[in-house]
Structures are given as C-alpha cells and as structure tokens.
Design an enzyme around this catalytic site. Structure first.
Site, PDB file in Angstrom:
ATOM      1  N   TYR A  73     -22.731  43.552 -99.128  1.00  0.00           N
ATOM      2  CA  TYR A  73     -23.856  44.360 -98.658  1.00  0.00           C
ATOM      3  C   TYR A  73     -23.362  45.620 -97.944  1.00  0.00           C
ATOM      4  O   TYR A  73     -23.850  46.731 -98.194  1.00  0.00           O
ATOM      5  CB  TYR A  73     -24.738  43.523 -97.729  1.00  0.00           C
ATOM      6  CG  TYR A  73     -26.025  44.192 -97.316  1.00  0.00           C
ATOM      7  CD1 TYR A  73     -27.100  44.269 -98.199  1.00  0.00           C
ATOM      8  CD2 TYR A  73     -26.179  44.723 -96.044  1.00  0.00           C
ATOM      9  CE1 TYR A  73     -28.290  44.871 -97.826  1.00  0.00           C
ATOM     10  CE2 TYR A  73     -27.368  45.331 -95.659  1.00  0.00           C
ATOM     11  CZ  TYR A  73     -28.416  45.397 -96.552  1.00  0.00           C
ATOM     12  OH  TYR A  73     -29.591  45.999 -96.176  1.00  0.00           O
ATOM     13  N   LYS A 131     -23.969  49.508 -99.164  1.00  0.00           N
ATOM     14  CA  LYS A 131     -24.702  50.481 -98.349  1.00  0.00           C
ATOM     15  C   LYS A 131     -23.818  51.666 -97.961  1.00  0.00           C
ATOM     16  O   LYS A 131     -24.317  52.796 -97.823  1.00  0.00           O
ATOM     17  CB  LYS A 131     -25.283  49.801 -97.111  1.00  0.00           C
ATOM     18  CG  LYS A 131     -26.383  48.791 -97.427  1.00  0.00           C
ATOM     19  CD  LYS A 131     -27.535  49.415 -98.208  1.00  0.00           C
ATOM     20  CE  LYS A 131     -28.713  48.472 -98.384  1.00  0.00           C
ATOM     21  NZ  LYS A 131     -29.834  49.087 -99.107  1.00  0.00           N
ATOM     22  N   ALA A 135     -43.087  46.909-102.813  1.00  0.00           N
ATOM     23  CA  ALA A 135     -44.198  45.963-102.731  1.00  0.00           C
ATOM     24  C   ALA A 135     -44.246  45.178-101.431  1.00  0.00           C
ATOM     25  O   ALA A 135     -45.294  44.659-101.051  1.00  0.00           O
ATOM     26  CB  ALA A 135     -44.140  44.987-103.910  1.00  0.00           C
ATOM     27  N   ILE A 180     -34.287  45.295 -87.994  1.00  0.00           N
ATOM     28  CA  ILE A 180     -35.722  45.555 -88.180  1.00  0.00           C
ATOM     29  C   ILE A 180     -36.456  44.227 -88.340  1.00  0.00           C
ATOM     30  O   ILE A 180     -36.013  43.343 -89.073  1.00  0.00           O
ATOM     31  CB  ILE A 180     -35.965  46.436 -89.426  1.00  0.00           C
ATOM     32  CG1 ILE A 180     -35.148  47.726 -89.353  1.00  0.00           C
ATOM     33  CG2 ILE A 180     -37.454  46.739 -89.575  1.00  0.00           C
ATOM     34  CD1 ILE A 180     -35.472  48.646 -88.187  1.00  0.00           C
ATOM     35  N   VAL A 197     -33.864  47.467-111.141  1.00  0.00           N
ATOM     36  CA  VAL A 197     -33.210  48.738-110.832  1.00  0.00           C
ATOM     37  C   VAL A 197     -31.756  48.774-111.297  1.00  0.00           C
ATOM     38  O   VAL A 197     -31.194  49.846-111.513  1.00  0.00           O
ATOM     39  CB  VAL A 197     -33.290  49.073-109.328  1.00  0.00           C
ATOM     40  CG1 VAL A 197     -34.743  49.236-108.883  1.00  0.00           C
ATOM     41  CG2 VAL A 197     -32.549  48.042-108.474  1.00  0.00           C
ATOM     42  N   GLY A 234     -38.658  48.733-104.771  1.00  0.00           N
ATOM     43  CA  GLY A 234     -38.822  47.659-103.785  1.00  0.00           C
ATOM     44  C   GLY A 234     -39.973  47.954-102.849  1.00  0.00           C
ATOM     45  O   GLY A 234     -39.954  47.588-101.677  1.00  0.00           O
ATOM     46  N   ASN A 245     -35.230  52.143-102.179  1.00  0.00           N
ATOM     47  CA  ASN A 245     -35.340  51.105-101.157  1.00  0.00           C
ATOM     48  C   ASN A 245     -34.957  49.714-101.663  1.00  0.00           C
ATOM     49  O   ASN A 245     -34.590  48.855-100.856  1.00  0.00           O
ATOM     50  CB  ASN A 245     -36.775  51.087-100.617  1.00  0.00           C
ATOM     51  CG  ASN A 245     -37.041  49.900 -99.720  1.00  0.00           C
ATOM     52  OD1 ASN A 245     -36.573  49.832 -98.592  1.00  0.00           O
ATOM     53  ND2 ASN A 245     -37.796  48.927-100.239  1.00  0.00           N
TER      54      ASN A 245
END
Length: 250
Positions: free
Chosen positions: A158, A162, A18, A191, A67, A16, A93
C-alpha cells in the site's frame, strides 16, 4: 452571500466514488454544481449511489470498471464523454489494501494492490488526458496517503503504491502543465470511515498518539481539499501533495 456554484457545468469522474471518501468527494463536487460519473467495480453499488444523487437533483451516472484494466478505463472515459459531452475533472480515488508484514506478503497481495492503486491511477489518467488536452483544460486529483510519504509497518504494498501515485501526479503535472491541466495529490491520514471503524481500540489509540489534533479526520475533510484542487482557485497549483492528517506528518 454568494450562492455561485464554482463547478457548474463541469463533469467529474470519481473512481471508487460509491462509498467512503469517494462518496464524500462526489457529494462535495455535486454541491458545487458538478455532474458526476461514479465509477465502481460493482455496478449495483455505483448505481445505488448515483440514484441517491439523482434523487437530490444531481446529474449523476454509474459506470462499472475494474480500474486495473486499461480497456475498462478507456471504455469508461469514452462512455462518459458520450453521455455528458466532455470530462473536466478526474479524481483517482479507487484503492484497496491487503496488509501484512513483508515477510508474510505474497506476490498476489503485492500485485493486487499495485494493480488497483497505482496502475489504476495510471490507466484513468492516460484515458482522460487526450480529451483534456483537446479542450486545453482539466483537473486531475490522485488520492494518495501519508503512508506513501512516511511508510508504515505491514503496508509495504500500500505504501509503495501510494508513493507511486504521488510521483505519478508530479510527473504528469510537468507533462501537461502547458495544456492547462493541473495534477495534484491529496494524502489523507487517519480518516474515520467504515474501514477504520473496524480497527481494534488499541490500534486507534496508537494513531491518535501521533496526531497533534488528537482526533481522526472525516471524509468531508478530504473532500474539501479535493474540491479546492478541482476549482478555479487552484489554477496555478500543480504537482503538489496536500496532507489531510491533523498534523501527523509535518
């Protein structure tokens, strides 16, 4: 002032890599001298980013991989070793979200997020550890999330993925410590990325009320911690989770 590049001669795979946080990680590792293997499910996107780095004098290549597929992970790592001669660093990532309340979450939404975020991390970790064990050195960093430690409404899939990424880092850290492979996790909070920029203002304000720093982080804030965990400075740090969240979770 020293101009030494601490990752000179190192080869880093960033899944990930890019866009967004992944691209910021690539940029920081490259600034410290690392060669880049940029992995994305879309080759054209990865290639465009690799071309950017190459134009700046970085040794960078693009690789297409889903992935979630172990065969893609195995082929990518084999290709990277064929192209660069080795792999020293893996940053797991790549990740996706499919958010909704649990009562509305479909099996497909659950499976897709677990497959990319958790299984994808497992697939690439498994693919790199054998060559890292042979060279008796390696750094693996899993990008987790603070919600993997605290949970979050509307993110059952999610958050679970994680939390799994964190547990996977701790377990693999124990399994490979004697081979001089350090495995750690970074848990970003709120973020500022293209994804969070699309949130409605009330959602952004809700985040800021629980962040003591009263601001969102930047992708570069995450990249700096990832760099530390990929550098020789962290040779005695393994199995750890570092929050990058402005104090949201203490």
């Amino acid at each position: 002032m020293s101009t030494e590049k601490r990752l000179e001669g190192k080869v880093a795979i960033v899944t990930g890599g890019a866009r967004g946080i992944g691209k910021a990680i690539c940029s920081r590792l490259a600034a410290e001298g690392a060669s880049l293997a940029i992995v994305d499910i879309m080759l054209d996107v990865a290639q465009a980013t690799a071309d950017e780095f190459k134009a700046a004098g970085v040794n960078a290549r693009a690789y297409a991989a889903n992935v979630a597929k172990p065969e893609d992970a195995d082929k990518t790592v084999a290709d990277v070793i064929a192209d660069f001669g080795k792999v020293d660093i893996l940053v797991n990532n790549a990740g996706i979200t499919k958010d909704t309340l649990m009562l509305k979450m479909t099996e497909d939404m659950w499976d897709a997020v677990i497959a990319v975020n958790l299984k994808g991390t497992f697939n690439f970790t498994k693919a790199v550890v054998r060559p890292m064990m042979k060279q008796r050195a390696g750094k693996i960093v899993n990008i987790a999330s603070v919600v993997g430690r605290m949970g979050n409404v509307g993110q059952a899939n999610y958050s679970a993925s994680k939390a799994g990424v964190i547990a996977l880092a701790k377990t693999t850290a124990k399994e490979f410590a004697t081979r001089n492979i350090q495995v750690n996790a970074v848990a970003p909070g709120f973020i500022e990325t293209d994804m969070t920029a699309k949130l409605p203002q009330e959602a952004r304000d809700a985040f800021l009320t629980v962040i003591p720093a009263k601001r969102g982080g930047k992708p570069e804030d995450v990249a700096s911690v990832v760099y530390f965990l990929c550098s020789p400075d962290s040779d005695y740090v393994t199995g750890q989770v570092i929050n990058v969240d402005g104090g949201m979770l203490m």
